[in-house]
Enzyme design. Structure first.
Site, short mmCIF file in Angstrom:
data_model
loop_
_atom_site.label_atom_id
_atom_site.label_comp_id
_atom_site.label_asym_id
_atom_site.label_seq_id
_atom_site.Cartn_x
_atom_site.Cartn_y
_atom_site.Cartn_z
N LYS A 195 0.88 -1.18 0.00
CA LYS A 195 0.00 0.00 0.00
C LYS A 195 0.91 1.22 0.00
CE LYS A 195 -2.03 2.92 2.05
NZ LYS A 195 -1.73 4.32 1.68
N GLU A 271 8.84 1.46 11.46
CA GLU A 271 9.97 2.37 11.19
C GLU A 271 9.36 3.76 11.16
OE1 GLU A 271 12.91 1.02 10.89
OE2 GLU A 271 12.38 -1.05 10.44
N CYS A 306 13.36 10.94 7.49
CA CYS A 306 13.13 10.55 8.87
C CYS A 306 14.36 10.80 9.73
CB CYS A 306 12.74 9.09 8.94
SG CYS A 306 13.91 8.04 8.06
N GLU A 405 8.52 16.49 14.95
CA GLU A 405 9.12 16.26 13.64
C GLU A 405 8.43 17.17 12.62
OE1 GLU A 405 8.24 12.51 11.66
OE2 GLU A 405 10.30 12.38 10.96
#
Ligand code: NAD
Length: 504
Positions: A195, A271, A306, A405
């Protein structure tokens, strides 16, 4: 007439690709289909705001079909029962197809999510091919075990594929994050339902076609594009999925664990996000390199990484000098046309994300940080999503721009006085993906790398990266490890077989 520039050439190739039309249908059992209910969504390019494809909007019914196809493929052994050497052959051919389709894949990646074409060509596409090739080459070199039981018994420990793997991936490195799941999952013999992110579905669909062309049997890799709360949720909740390899935000990672708990306790590998600390001590003698790396690693991929070193901790005695260097270097990453090979920083993924990044910039100013570079949206006449590389000085670790973030081109600089304080600030984060230390003091480098709570610690560098090393985080940056042989373990069950040996 002037000869076409490299930028003109890439625009020409992009127009050709778009002129041919991009197939946004889902891929199940080796065939392209519309979604069961016929719904689609627009794929909008962040380069200019134009619709570049209509993509199938997968729902639970499509996920059911894709999982059934993956399960059937797994059960009849068309891939799972092949020898590692036979799987290797197909995956090596897949890697070659990726290399041969370099320009097309790079264009899809750049048009879809905005990264510079130079990065797509030099990093994302070759990295994807290398990842698939590496797992292909690894899988026929992994041995099982005979446990040291002795006596009248024999215990064999062997690896088996887990079954049907759901790969749910983000938009910031669509090809690479997909390859980090597909490489080990397929090499181990699993079937996969992928996906891709609704913000970057195009390259994944093409990648799956290339896998079929290379000889991957139909049904082994199925792709259902769609939205997180629809296709993503249905896939992660599915009772016939054995494992989820997830890369994305910490918020969605929490949901993945919930979905597993509410369904069949499938394995979940998360992750997730990061707010990595890059710590520069005054004893480091090459501040030019430290500053260039701090800026380059931060603004690579528009800050949408990330592991971006988004909290820069700098020792007070060199802080003014260092921040001056950062402010001078940042404009070198001014965004430009992503299809121009000279562009270092491209477009943010979409308008919604630009709004989020600009909101963080405003919050930094409101909470008292000092903007020394950037801070604004640029190139708005293009219709695209561009934000200037931004550096904040005078950041306190309690501010939102230090804690959350941002996932955009915003660097937060925090000053510290001594090693103890640097360590306390660096570890004062809910995340723990990467960290870096710049020092010439060997004892300090080792002390810091031991004490920093992060999946990866860099010493006097930030850019090293290789498929051979595990990649992943601690704390709320996740629990899985992509890349390296360790990632194969995520997609394998350990089977123990006991045998009794009767005396002669
Ligand atoms: P996201 O969590 O919004 O989406 C990731 C994927 O999950 C997408 O495919 C999305 O459709 C799906 N999803 C979203 N909501 C869902 C739901 N309710 N149920 C099921 N699926 C759902 O993340 P994003 O914005 O696409 O990606 C950015 C994030 O990814 C950042 O936090 C970044 O740090 C992280 N990331 C981590 C790594 C790593 O290796 N640790 C690598 C790349 C990106």
């Amino acid at each position: 007439m002037n000869a076409p520039t490299p930028r003109d050439l890439w625009h020409g190739r992009a127009n050709d690709l778009l002129g041919r039309g991009i197939d946004g249908r889902l891929l199940i059992d080796g065939q392209r289909y519309h979604a069961v209910d016929g719904r689609c969504f627009d794929c909008v390019s962040p380069l200019d705001g134009k619709v570049i494809a209509r993509v199938a909007r997968g729902q639970a019914a499509d996920i059911d079909l894709a999982v059934a196809s993956a399960r059937a493929a797994f059960a009849d052994g068309r891939w799972s029962a092949r020898s590692p050497g036979a799987r290797k052959k197909v995956l090596l051919a897949f890697a070659e197809r990726i290399r041969a389709a370099r320009d097309e894949l790079a264009l899809l990646e750049t048009l879809d999510m905005g990264k510079p074409i130079s990065a797509s060509l030099s990093a994302d596409v070759p990295g994807t091919a290398r990842c698939i090739q590496w797992y292909a080459e690894a899988v026929d070199k992994v041995y099982g075990e005979i446990a040291p039981t002795g006596g009248d018994s024999l215990a064999l420990v062997s690896r088996e594929p887990v079954g049907v793997v759901a790969a749910i991936v983000p938009w910031n490195y669509p090809l690479l994050m997909t390859a980090w799941k597909l490489g080990p999952a397929l090499a181990a013999g699993n079937s996969v339902v992928l996906k891709p992110s609704e913000r970057s579905p195009l390259s994944a669909l093409r990648l799956a076609e290339l896998a079929l062309e290379a000889g991957l049997p139909p049904g082994v890799l199925n792709v259902v594009p769609g939205f997180g709360g629809e296709a993503g949720e249905a896939l992660a909740l599915h009772m016939d999925v054995d494992a989820v390899g997830f890369t994305g935000s910490t918020r969605t990672g929490r949901l993945m664990l919930e979905y597993a708990g509410r369904s069949n306790l499938k394995r979940v590998y998360n992750e997730l996000g990061g707010k990595s600390a890059n710590v520069v001590f005054a004893d480091f003698d090459d501040l030019d390199r430290a500053a260039a790396t701090a800026v380059g690693s931060m603004f690579y991929n528009q800050g949408e990484s990330c592991n971006a070193p988004s909290r820069l901790l700098v020792q007070e005695s060199i802080a003014d000098d260092f921040i001056e260097r950062l402010a001078a270097l940042a404009p070198g990453y001014a965004p430009g046309d992503p299809l121009d090979p000279g562009t270092r920083m491209g477009a943010l993924v979409d308008e919604r994300h630009t709004a989020v990044v600009m909101d963080y910039i405003r919050s930094g100013l409101q909470q008292g940080a000092r903007c020394v570079a950037g801070g604004e949206q640029v190139l708005q006449a293009s219709g695209g999503q561009f934000v200037a590389p931004t550096v904040f000085d005078a950041v306190d670790n309690s501010m939102r721009i230090a804690r959350e973030e941002i996932f955009g081109p915003v660097l937060s600089v925090i000053r510290f006085s001594n090693e103890q304080q640097a360590l306390q600030i660096a570890n004062d984060s809910s995340y723990g993906l990467h960290a870096a230390v710049w020092t010439r003091n060997l004892d300090r480098a080792v002390r810091m790398s031991r004490a920093l709570r992060a999946g990866t610690v860099h010493i006097n560098e930030y850019d090293e990266d290789d498929i051979t090393v595990p990649f992943g985080g601690v704390k709320q940056s996740g629990n899985g490890r992509d890349k390296s042989l360790h990632a194969l373990d995520k997609y394998c069950e350990l089977k123990t077989t006991w045998m009794r040996i009767d005396p002669a």
